[in-house]
Scaffold this motif. Structure first.
Motif, short mmCIF file in Angstrom:
data_model
loop_
_atom_site.label_atom_id
_atom_site.label_comp_id
_atom_site.label_asym_id
_atom_site.label_seq_id
_atom_site.Cartn_x
_atom_site.Cartn_y
_atom_site.Cartn_z
N THR A 151 13.81 -20.54 -2.86
CA THR A 151 13.89 -19.68 -4.03
C THR A 151 13.51 -18.26 -3.63
O THR A 151 12.40 -18.00 -3.16
CB THR A 151 12.93 -20.17 -5.14
OG1 THR A 151 13.21 -21.54 -5.42
CG2 THR A 151 13.07 -19.33 -6.39
N HIS B 276 11.60 -15.51 0.82
CA HIS B 276 11.34 -16.85 0.30
C HIS B 276 10.36 -17.55 1.22
O HIS B 276 10.25 -17.22 2.41
CB HIS B 276 12.63 -17.67 0.13
CG HIS B 276 13.35 -17.96 1.42
ND1 HIS B 276 12.98 -18.98 2.26
CD2 HIS B 276 14.43 -17.37 1.98
CE1 HIS B 276 13.80 -19.01 3.30
NE2 HIS B 276 14.68 -18.03 3.15
N ASP C 4 10.55 -23.35 0.65
CA ASP C 4 11.20 -23.19 -0.65
C ASP C 4 12.23 -22.07 -0.54
O ASP C 4 11.89 -20.95 -0.20
CB ASP C 4 10.15 -22.83 -1.71
CG ASP C 4 10.72 -22.68 -3.11
OD1 ASP C 4 11.94 -22.85 -3.30
OD2 ASP C 4 9.93 -22.37 -4.02
#
Length: 137
Positions: free
Chosen positions: A99, A93, A97
Motif C-alpha cells: 500500500t 510503502h 505491505d
C-alpha cells in the motif's frame, strides 16, 4: 566606486545561486539514492555528528521501507545561509505491505565543508529510531 559595489554584488549573487544549485543537487541525489536503494550513496548526505547511528538508522529504513517516488516541493531558508528546511513529497510503502503512502517530509539540511547534509530527525526516521535500536539487540 559604484562599479566595484555592483561587481561585488554580482559575485555575491553568483555565489548564492551556486549554493542553491548545490543544495538542490544534494537533495535530488539523496532522494534518488533512497529510491534506488543505494544506502552507501544516501549516507554521503548524512550529518557528520553521530554518523554511525545515522547510518544504522538509514540501513534500518532501507530494510523496512521502499521509496518509489519523490518530488521536490520547496526550500525555506532559516536566515542562516548554511541551513535550510526542505519539503519533499515522498511515495513509499512498507516492505511487507504494498500500500503506497504519500507523505511530505520536512528535512533539515545544513552546509558543512562546502557540502550539504541532512539530519535524519524527521518522519519516518524519527519514529523508526526506537524500533531500529530494539532490532539491534
Amino acid at each position: 566606486m559604484l562599479l566595484l559595489v555592483l561587481a561585488g554584488g554580482c559575485s555575491s549573487l553568483r555565489s548564492s545561486i551556486h549554493k542553491e544549485d548545490v543544495l538542490r543537487s544534494s537533495i535530488d541525489a539523496f532522494h534518488l539514492a533512497l529510491t534506488n536503494q543505494e544506502t552507501v550513496d544516501a549516507s554521503r548526505f548524512l550529518s557528520s555528528g553521530g554518523e554511525d547511528r545515522a547510518e544504522e538508522l538509514l540501513g534500518c529504513f532501507q530494510r523496512r521501507v521502499r521509496v518509489i517516488d519523490y518530488e521536490f516541493h520547496e526550500i525555506r531558508r532559516t536566515g542562516d545561509p548554511k541551513r535550510a528546511v526542505v519539503h519533499v513529497r515522498v511515495a513509499s510503502h512498507a516492505r511487507d505491505d504494498l500500500t503506497v503512502q504519500d507523505a511530505v517530509w520536512e528535512e533539515h539540511w545544513y552546509e558543512e565543508n562546502q557540502s550539504w547534509h541532512v539530519r535524519l530527525d524527521f518522519e519516518p526516521f524519527a519514529t523508526l529510531a526506537a524500533d531500529c535500536l530494539r532490532e539491534r539487540r
